[in-house]
Design a protein around this motif. Sequence first.
Motif: not given
Length: 258
Positions: A202-207, A149-172
């Motif tokens: 499993w992976g995803g964003s929980l609302g 569990f994490i508040h948001y999954v950091p992505n990229g060199l700048m630690d931005r929140p992982i985003g875009g469509a199908n974020v559940g699959k991206a988190i997995i």
Amino acid sequence: MIKKSKTIKMVIFPDSHAKQEVPNTRFMVGGSFLLDYKPDVLIDMGDHWDMESLSTFDVGKKSFVGKTYKADIDSGVDAMEKLLAPLKKAKRLPEMHFIMGNHEWRIHRAVEYDSKLENTVTFKDLRLPEMGWKVHNFKEIADIHGIGFIHYVPNGLMDRPIGGANVGKAIIKRAAGMSLFQGHRHDLDVATEVGVSGKRLWGGSLGCYLDPDQWETYVSKTTQNTWWRGITTMEVLDGQIEKINFISLKSLYKEYSK
């Protein structure tokens, strides 16, 4: 004799954004549900406190007038006390984990930007350990009985929140071998897949846990209509999710409002 593993019942509250002008009724409803469900583990995904008074985005706006640090803290503490009150009365407090969110992190950022605030505003004001919570750092994965569990999954060199469509699959894909869930986005997007080892991930964003009538000023209602407001329950056995359920806040109100 082979010792049987215990199924662990978890309840996850995503971003609640307790704030001065919004009543904390939803936390009383949530507390009544917890008393019924009897979880082994309670997880708060962070952004429980909205901390409007420390927002760098709202300074100068009409909506910013009258916001105070004390009122922000008091709103979140009152909300947490209402949530836990039925469990405390019944002496049934579960194992509790608080995942620090970017809105709580505003306290740290305020001190970084203005050293005069050091020891004046502090994470101690949240009173989390006093209430029984184990606190996990912002942007660090908390491994809770084999589930991440994490508040948001950091992505990229700048630690931005992982985003875009199908974020559940991206988190997995990003999680590399463990089930991992985040908050932050306020939408419900959960995916699952199983590898050749037979392990299901499993992976995803929980609302979010915003009141059904709580509308934020920083984003359009059109976007907010895509948000999912509710909680998640999980049953975990030997680090694997055996059952997952999404319960809307509207249904909690219907069941537990007095």
